[in-house]
Design a protein around this motif. Sequence first.
Motif, PDB file in Angstrom:
ATOM      1  N   ALA A  28       0.827  -1.213   0.000  1.00 56.23           N
ATOM      2  CA  ALA A  28       0.000   0.000   0.000  1.00 56.23           C
ATOM      3  C   ALA A  28       0.858   1.258   0.000  1.00 56.23           C
ATOM      4  CB  ALA A  28      -0.932  -0.001   1.202  1.00 56.23           C
ATOM      5  N   ARG A  29       2.031   1.222   0.636  1.00 56.31           N
ATOM      6  CA  ARG A  29       2.910   2.400   0.641  1.00 56.31           C
ATOM      7  C   ARG A  29       3.401   2.727  -0.769  1.00 56.31           C
ATOM      8  NH1 ARG A  29       4.722  -0.352   5.336  1.00 56.31           N
ATOM      9  NH2 ARG A  29       3.855   0.646   7.181  1.00 56.31           N
ATOM     10  N   ALA A  30       3.676   1.699  -1.550  1.00 55.36           N
ATOM     11  CA  ALA A  30       4.081   1.924  -2.948  1.00 55.36           C
ATOM     12  C   ALA A  30       2.925   2.527  -3.742  1.00 55.36           C
ATOM     13  CB  ALA A  30       4.536   0.606  -3.578  1.00 55.36           C
ATOM     14  N   VAL A  31       1.716   2.025  -3.497  1.00 52.37           N
ATOM     15  CA  VAL A  31       0.524   2.561  -4.174  1.00 52.37           C
ATOM     16  C   VAL A  31       0.287   4.003  -3.732  1.00 52.37           C
ATOM     17  CG1 VAL A  31      -1.984   2.326  -4.380  1.00 52.37           C
ATOM     18  CG2 VAL A  31      -0.528   0.298  -4.507  1.00 52.37           C
ATOM     19  N   ALA A  32       0.483   4.280  -2.439  1.00 56.86           N
ATOM     20  CA  ALA A  32       0.277   5.639  -1.904  1.00 56.86           C
ATOM     21  C   ALA A  32       1.173   6.641  -2.613  1.00 56.86           C
ATOM     22  CB  ALA A  32       0.539   5.653  -0.403  1.00 56.86           C
ATOM     23  N   ALA A  33       2.412   6.249  -2.895  1.00 60.98           N
ATOM     24  CA  ALA A  33       3.335   7.145  -3.600  1.00 60.98           C
ATOM     25  C   ALA A  33       2.805   7.467  -4.995  1.00 60.98           C
ATOM     26  CB  ALA A  33       4.713   6.506  -3.684  1.00 60.98           C
ATOM     27  N   ARG A  34       2.250   6.463  -5.686  1.00 57.56           N
ATOM     28  CA  ARG A  34       1.674   6.703  -7.023  1.00 57.56           C
ATOM     29  C   ARG A  34       0.450   7.609  -6.947  1.00 57.56           C
ATOM     30  NH1 ARG A  34       1.392   0.919  -8.261  1.00 57.56           N
ATOM     31  NH2 ARG A  34      -0.738   1.324  -8.934  1.00 57.56           N
ATOM     32  N   VAL A  35      -0.397   7.367  -5.960  1.00 54.87           N
ATOM     33  CA  VAL A  35      -1.630   8.163  -5.805  1.00 54.87           C
ATOM     34  C   VAL A  35      -1.283   9.626  -5.514  1.00 54.87           C
ATOM     35  CG1 VAL A  35      -3.638   8.527  -4.304  1.00 54.87           C
ATOM     36  CG2 VAL A  35      -3.092   6.231  -5.111  1.00 54.87           C
ATOM     37  N   GLU A  36      -0.313   9.841  -4.631  1.00 53.94           N
ATOM     38  CA  GLU A  36       0.046  11.211  -4.261  1.00 53.94           C
ATOM     39  C   GLU A  36       0.768  11.940  -5.392  1.00 53.94           C
ATOM     40  OE1 GLU A  36       2.095  10.844  -0.520  1.00 53.94           O
ATOM     41  OE2 GLU A  36       0.194  10.606   0.574  1.00 53.94           O
ATOM     42  N   ALA A  37       1.389  11.198  -6.291  1.00 55.23           N
ATOM     43  CA  ALA A  37       2.106  11.811  -7.417  1.00 55.23           C
ATOM     44  C   ALA A  37       1.186  12.112  -8.595  1.00 55.23           C
ATOM     45  CB  ALA A  37       3.228  10.885  -7.867  1.00 55.23           C
ATOM     46  N   ALA A  38      -0.097  11.777  -8.465  1.00 56.11           N
ATOM     47  CA  ALA A  38      -1.039  11.982  -9.573  1.00 56.11           C
ATOM     48  C   ALA A  38      -2.179  12.898  -9.136  1.00 56.11           C
ATOM     49  CB  ALA A  38      -1.594  10.632 -10.038  1.00 56.11           C
ATOM     50  N   PRO A  39      -1.974  14.237  -9.223  1.00 55.54           N
ATOM     51  CA  PRO A  39      -3.064  15.149  -8.854  1.00 55.54           C
ATOM     52  C   PRO A  39      -4.245  14.973  -9.802  1.00 55.54           C
ATOM     53  CG  PRO A  39      -1.216  16.364  -9.795  1.00 55.54           C
ATOM     54  CD  PRO A  39      -0.784  14.942  -9.677  1.00 55.54           C
ATOM     55  N   GLN A  40      -5.442  15.169  -9.290  1.00 57.71           N
ATOM     56  CA  GLN A  40      -6.656  14.950 -10.071  1.00 57.71           C
ATOM     57  C   GLN A  40      -7.384  16.271 -10.287  1.00 57.71           C
ATOM     58  OE1 GLN A  40      -7.289  12.019 -11.430  1.00 57.71           O
ATOM     59  NE2 GLN A  40      -5.509  11.152 -10.389  1.00 57.71           N
ATOM     60  N   SER A  41      -7.798  16.516 -11.524  1.00 58.81           N
ATOM     61  CA  SER A  41      -8.533  17.736 -11.853  1.00 58.81           C
ATOM     62  C   SER A  41      -9.939  17.361 -12.319  1.00 58.81           C
ATOM     63  CB  SER A  41      -7.794  18.500 -12.955  1.00 58.81           C
ATOM     64  OG  SER A  41      -8.490  19.682 -13.260  1.00 58.81           O
ATOM     65  N   PHE A  42     -10.923  18.039 -11.778  1.00 56.83           N
ATOM     66  CA  PHE A  42     -12.322  17.816 -12.141  1.00 56.83           C
ATOM     67  C   PHE A  42     -12.882  19.092 -12.746  1.00 56.83           C
ATOM     68  CE2 PHE A  42     -11.479  14.770  -8.811  1.00 56.83           C
ATOM     69  CZ  PHE A  42     -12.161  13.638  -9.218  1.00 56.83           C
ATOM     70  N   THR A  43     -13.647  18.942 -13.825  1.00 56.86           N
ATOM     71  CA  THR A  43     -14.309  20.076 -14.449  1.00 56.86           C
ATOM     72  C   THR A  43     -15.791  20.011 -14.101  1.00 56.86           C
ATOM     73  OG1 THR A  43     -12.735  19.989 -16.272  1.00 56.86           O
ATOM     74  CG2 THR A  43     -14.760  21.230 -16.646  1.00 56.86           C
ATOM     75  N   ALA A  44     -16.327  21.135 -13.635  1.00 52.40           N
ATOM     76  CA  ALA A  44     -17.730  21.143 -13.211  1.00 52.40           C
ATOM     77  C   ALA A  44     -18.375  22.474 -13.590  1.00 52.40           C
ATOM     78  CB  ALA A  44     -17.818  20.934 -11.707  1.00 52.40           C
ATOM     79  N   LYS A  45     -19.677  22.445 -13.746  1.00 52.87           N
ATOM     80  CA  LYS A  45     -20.422  23.666 -14.036  1.00 52.87           C
ATOM     81  C   LYS A  45     -20.568  24.454 -12.741  1.00 52.87           C
ATOM     82  CE  LYS A  45     -24.426  25.254 -16.565  1.00 52.87           C
ATOM     83  NZ  LYS A  45     -25.633  24.903 -17.289  1.00 52.87           N
ATOM     84  N   ALA A  46     -20.198  25.756 -12.796  1.00 51.73           N
ATOM     85  CA  ALA A  46     -20.218  26.571 -11.583  1.00 51.73           C
ATOM     86  C   ALA A  46     -20.825  27.944 -11.876  1.00 51.73           C
ATOM     87  CB  ALA A  46     -18.809  26.742 -11.047  1.00 51.73           C
ATOM     88  N   GLY A  47     -21.358  28.544 -10.823  1.00 50.15           N
ATOM     89  CA  GLY A  47     -21.916  29.887 -10.936  1.00 50.15           C
ATOM     90  C   GLY A  47     -20.830  30.939 -10.852  1.00 50.15           C
ATOM     91  N   SER A  48     -21.215  32.212 -10.911  1.00 52.12           N
ATOM     92  CA  SER A  48     -20.248  33.311 -10.914  1.00 52.12           C
ATOM     93  C   SER A  48     -19.510  33.443  -9.587  1.00 52.12           C
ATOM     94  CB  SER A  48     -20.958  34.622 -11.252  1.00 52.12           C
ATOM     95  OG  SER A  48     -21.957  34.882 -10.276  1.00 52.12           O
TER      96      SER A  48
END
Length: 198
Positions: free
Chosen positions: A65-85
Amino acid sequence: MKVVFLEDVTGTARIGDIKDVKPGFARNYLLPRRLAMAATPSVVKSAEQRAARESRLQEGRDNDARAVAARVEAAPQSFTAKAGSTGKLFGSVGTADIAARVSEVVGSEFDRHNVLLADPIKELGDYQVAVKLTKNVTATVSVSVVGEDGTTAADIQARAKGKTGAPAPEAVVEDEGAEEAAVLEDVVEAASEAEAPE
């Protein structure tokens, strides 16, 4: 009543622990579910061996899991969503959305219940979200939520400061120039009145 725990019981004991518990708790909950047994010498020995084996297995899972944690933390995630002003989302980014992205990084199914997010994300911005990989290992996912048009939380804050903040420097310079011109006009007018014949 003295019992030996055969399984981890959250908030009570870990596997192999020997504890005194209330007789009703033992009879009605622990013993029927085979979470614990009465602490006889043979049961104690068996539980200790089982605890040692479980500890070795858990250590192996934690190392993976520590090896997986390093991969997860090295991969930032961006989400696109509809937002108001104001940056409020019309929907939200929840545990299922984040779990789906972690699944892609990990390469296997990731349970949304292991995403430690108290409330869904409902505003544009950058967030740090903890995900539980094993009972001893967590990782932090960097989550960025941007608007469909690329608007970020920083853009909205900059716009808000522009509307309610101090006037722009150019406007201040213009105001100072206008003030000087008005003073000069008053001086010229006073001088011309003084020169005018009575």
